[in-house]
Design a protein around this motif. Structure first.
Motif, PDB file in Angstrom:
ATOM      1  N   ALA A 154       0.871  -1.173   0.000  1.00  0.00           N
ATOM      2  CA  ALA A 154       0.000   0.000   0.000  1.00  0.00           C
ATOM      3  C   ALA A 154       0.906   1.220   0.000  1.00  0.00           C
ATOM      4  O   ALA A 154       2.114   1.091   0.175  1.00  0.00           O
ATOM      5  N   ASP A 159       2.311   4.613   1.707  1.00  0.00           N
ATOM      6  CA  ASP A 159       2.352   5.200   3.044  1.00  0.00           C
ATOM      7  C   ASP A 159       2.157   6.716   3.026  1.00  0.00           C
ATOM      8  O   ASP A 159       2.401   7.399   4.016  1.00  0.00           O
ATOM      9  N   THR A 208      14.083  -4.367   7.272  1.00  0.00           N
ATOM     10  CA  THR A 208      13.006  -3.799   8.086  1.00  0.00           C
ATOM     11  C   THR A 208      12.680  -2.383   7.603  1.00  0.00           C
ATOM     12  O   THR A 208      12.455  -1.478   8.403  1.00  0.00           O
ATOM     13  N   ALA A 250      10.564   0.156   4.472  1.00  0.00           N
ATOM     14  CA  ALA A 250       9.167   0.472   4.154  1.00  0.00           C
ATOM     15  C   ALA A 250       8.415  -0.744   3.611  1.00  0.00           C
ATOM     16  O   ALA A 250       7.215  -0.915   3.889  1.00  0.00           O
ATOM     17  N   SER A 251       9.095  -1.593   2.832  1.00  0.00           N
ATOM     18  CA  SER A 251       8.406  -2.775   2.298  1.00  0.00           C
ATOM     19  C   SER A 251       8.176  -3.803   3.404  1.00  0.00           C
ATOM     20  O   SER A 251       7.077  -4.346   3.540  1.00  0.00           O
ATOM     21  N   ARG A 308      18.765  -5.219  10.525  1.00  0.00           N
ATOM     22  CA  ARG A 308      20.133  -4.682  10.623  1.00  0.00           C
ATOM     23  C   ARG A 308      20.115  -3.339  11.351  1.00  0.00           C
ATOM     24  O   ARG A 308      20.913  -3.091  12.230  1.00  0.00           O
ATOM     25  N   THR A 309      19.139  -2.490  10.973  1.00  0.00           N
ATOM     26  CA  THR A 309      19.031  -1.171  11.605  1.00  0.00           C
ATOM     27  C   THR A 309      17.563  -0.908  11.932  1.00  0.00           C
ATOM     28  O   THR A 309      16.731  -0.902  11.015  1.00  0.00           O
ATOM     29  N   LYS A 322      16.766   8.234   7.387  1.00  0.00           N
ATOM     30  CA  LYS A 322      16.232   7.183   6.514  1.00  0.00           C
ATOM     31  C   LYS A 322      14.740   7.457   6.393  1.00  0.00           C
ATOM     32  O   LYS A 322      14.177   8.145   7.239  1.00  0.00           O
ATOM     33  N   ARG A 323      14.114   6.840   5.421  1.00  0.00           N
ATOM     34  CA  ARG A 323      12.677   7.066   5.237  1.00  0.00           C
ATOM     35  C   ARG A 323      11.898   6.677   6.505  1.00  0.00           C
ATOM     36  O   ARG A 323      12.137   5.622   7.089  1.00  0.00           O
ATOM     37  N   TRP A 360      19.644   4.414   1.070  1.00  0.00           N
ATOM     38  CA  TRP A 360      19.769   4.341  -0.393  1.00  0.00           C
ATOM     39  C   TRP A 360      19.768   5.727  -1.017  1.00  0.00           C
ATOM     40  O   TRP A 360      19.980   5.869  -2.215  1.00  0.00           O
TER      41      TRP A 360
END
Ligand code: NAP
Length: 497
Positions: free
Chosen positions: A52, A54, A177, A179-180, A200-201, A286-287, A449
């Motif tokens: 979906a 976000d 871990t 957004a997906s 990992r983070t 990060k996002r 990224w």
């Protein structure tokens, strides 16, 4: 061979939106080439369970294509993909799309002022202007994990979901871990026997206030579109305000951190798990993750968070650095994309045979994210430094579309051989941009990224959406070298187009 006025690469949101606006502006000789057999871009490709957006649908859509029937505040991926299909039909664009055509090279013919576009198949194209709208998150990447090829179980990437695989009764791992993953895990735990989430983070998670759109609201939006526009505006300004916390580190960033910690505390009672899930970077770096069901899913009896680093994959599963061998039937890689921070994944040859890949090896640079000096008549959608950290990507894309339409109509109406952004203008623009970026959260020390391997930010726009849109509304012919098709001399002008 026919020479199109405009060739658009990609039939996702930005390619379709550009085609709509170009035809409205009277540019009719447009072809869209799409490597798949269907439109939709990332919303066609990402079909993982729970997919979906976000960002609320009222804002994650074009302001010029009203859709009063969004089913939820945050509509599912398939509904967004269907909305793109509907746009294609509503604006009669299907006849303009060549499906199953994958571009593998662009070369500018300076004599004719035309782009030669080659493809992996037998077809090739010529077009006076080209819009690259293939998106930054189109090619997914398998992570660089030792032994990944030795694993004998089932491997699935979030961006290429295997709907034939039945997770019922299976021992499953999710690596990542981001957004997906936060959308996948709550769905997988409903089906699999056991899910291990390899982190990992830990990221910042804020609640997702998702509700079904009441039928009465849908009716009102349909009858009085101004109400929907007003709701969109309210969402826009709400997101815009969040830039002060997410784009720049400020006292408001700690308010977001407190919101994230409060959400964690409310949903996770076990102090050790809470500690494992507590991020140690500035919110926004990060996002941001938006989910109200990720933490509850992690605490189900059939789910476990593993935060030991992965040492290697083996034929039976994953070995972590504490020496444990995790036996798994399937591994889901929610590990992100091969993001094209250094340009398109095929050669682009500009004036004098210059190569975009060679010039962008250390990170992409463009003017206002959309043009690159030496590559005339070429327009990048979601190009270098056009990413928002706080608002809807489609708001930014609308700005890019308006700018591309201004550039393309200038080229066609003035019969220009080429319109090439001046090198000095582009250099000055990027110097200022990179200076502004140093003050942003993205450069505050986390890995994401958004940055190239050596830390160059070629992806994000360091400002408010309103600032970005203002610059995209301001197309200045004086920023370009313009060369007429039928005259030998350059016709560079400083007047506004
Ligand atoms: P991502 O944000 O890049 O997250 C990848 C995850 O995999 C991270 O947790 C990362 O850990 C982990 N990872 C990568 N390589 C690994 C390795 N070798 N070992 C262990 N862990 C590894 O990817 P994504 O979740 O697919 O999202 C990508 C982008 O897609 C988002 O930023 C967003 O722009 C877009 N997206 C949007 C939506 C939406 O709703 N609009 C939904 C999904 C995705 P580290 O954090 O340590 O690197």
């Amino acid at each position: 061979m026919h020479t199109y006025d405009t060739l658009i690469v990609g039939a996702g949101f930005s390619g379709i939106g550009t085609a709509i606006k170009l035809t409205e502006a009277g540019v009719d000789d447009v072809v869209i080439v799409e490597r798949d057999q269907r439109v939709g871009g990332t919303w066609r490709d990402n079909t993982y369970p729970g997919a979906a957006c976000d960002i609320p649908s009222l804002l994650y859509s074009f302001s010029f294509v009203a859709n009063p029937t969004w089913s939820r505040a945050y509509s599912p991926a398939d509904e967004i993909r269907q909305h793109i299909e509907d746009m294609v039909d509503r604006f009669d664009l299907r006849r303009r799309i060549d499906f199953g055509v994958e571009v593998n090279g662009l070369a500018f013919d300076e004599t004719d002022g035309v782009w030669d576009v080659s493809t992996t198949g037998r077809r090739s194209y010529r077009a006076r202007t080209v819009v690259l709208a293939s998106g930054p998150l189109t090619d997914h990447a398998w992570p660089d994990i030792r032994g990944i090829d030795t694993y004998e179980g089932h491997k699935i990437h979030s961006a290429d979901w295997d709907h034939d695989y039945d997770f019922t009764g299976k021992r499953v791992a999710v690596i990542g871990t981001g957004a997906s993953a936060v959308q996948i895990v709550p769905e997988l735990v409903k089906q699999a026997a056991f899910v291990k989430v390899f982190q990992r983070t830990p990221g910042w998670v804020i609640p997702r206030l998702d509700v079904a759109t009441p039928a009465r609201a849908q009716e009102l939006f349909a009858k009085v579109p101004a109400v929907q526009r007003l709701a969109r505006q309210a969402l826009f300004w709400g997101h815009e305000a969040s830039a002060t916390a997410l784009v720049w580190k400020s006292p408001l960033s700690s308010v977001v951190a407190r919101l994230g910690k409060a959400h964690l505390k409310r949903q996770v009672k076990d102090p050790w798990l809470r500690r494992q899930l507590t991020p140690d970077f500035t919110p926004g770096c990060k996002r941001m993750l938006v989910s109200s069901d990720y933490y509850p899913a992690l605490q189900r009896d059939n789910c476990k968070l593993i935060d030991w680093p992965i040492a290697a994959m083996s034929p039976v599963g994953i070995r972590t650095c504490d020496g444990v061998e995790h036996h798994l039937d399937a591994v889901v890689f929610a590990t992100g994309y091969d993001v094209h921070l250094t340009g398109p994944p095929y050669p682009v040859t500009g004036l004098g045979g210059r190569s975009l890949a060679a010039e962008w090896t250390r990170g992409a640079q463009a003017y206002k994210s959309i043009n690159a000096s030496g590559y005339p008549n070429l327009f990048f959608m979601t190009g270098p430094n056009s990413g928002p950290g706080h608002n809807s990507l489609l708001v930014f894309v609308e700005g890019q579309i308006d700018y591309a339409v201004a550039g393309i109509t200038t080229i066609l109406r003035n019969d220009l051989r080429y319109l090439d952004v001046r090198d000095d203008v582009q250099r000055r623009h990027n110097e200022q941009l990179q200076k502004r970026l140093t003050k942003t959260t993205w450069m505050s020390g986390c890995n994401s990224w958004y940055l190239t391997a050596d830390g160059f930010n070629a992806s994000m726009y360091p400002g408010f959406a309103t600032q970005y849109l203002r610059q995209m509304r301001d197309f200045q012919l004086g920023d370009y070298v313009a060369q007429a098709r039928h005259a030998a001399a350059a016709v560079g002008s400083r007047s506004s187009a």
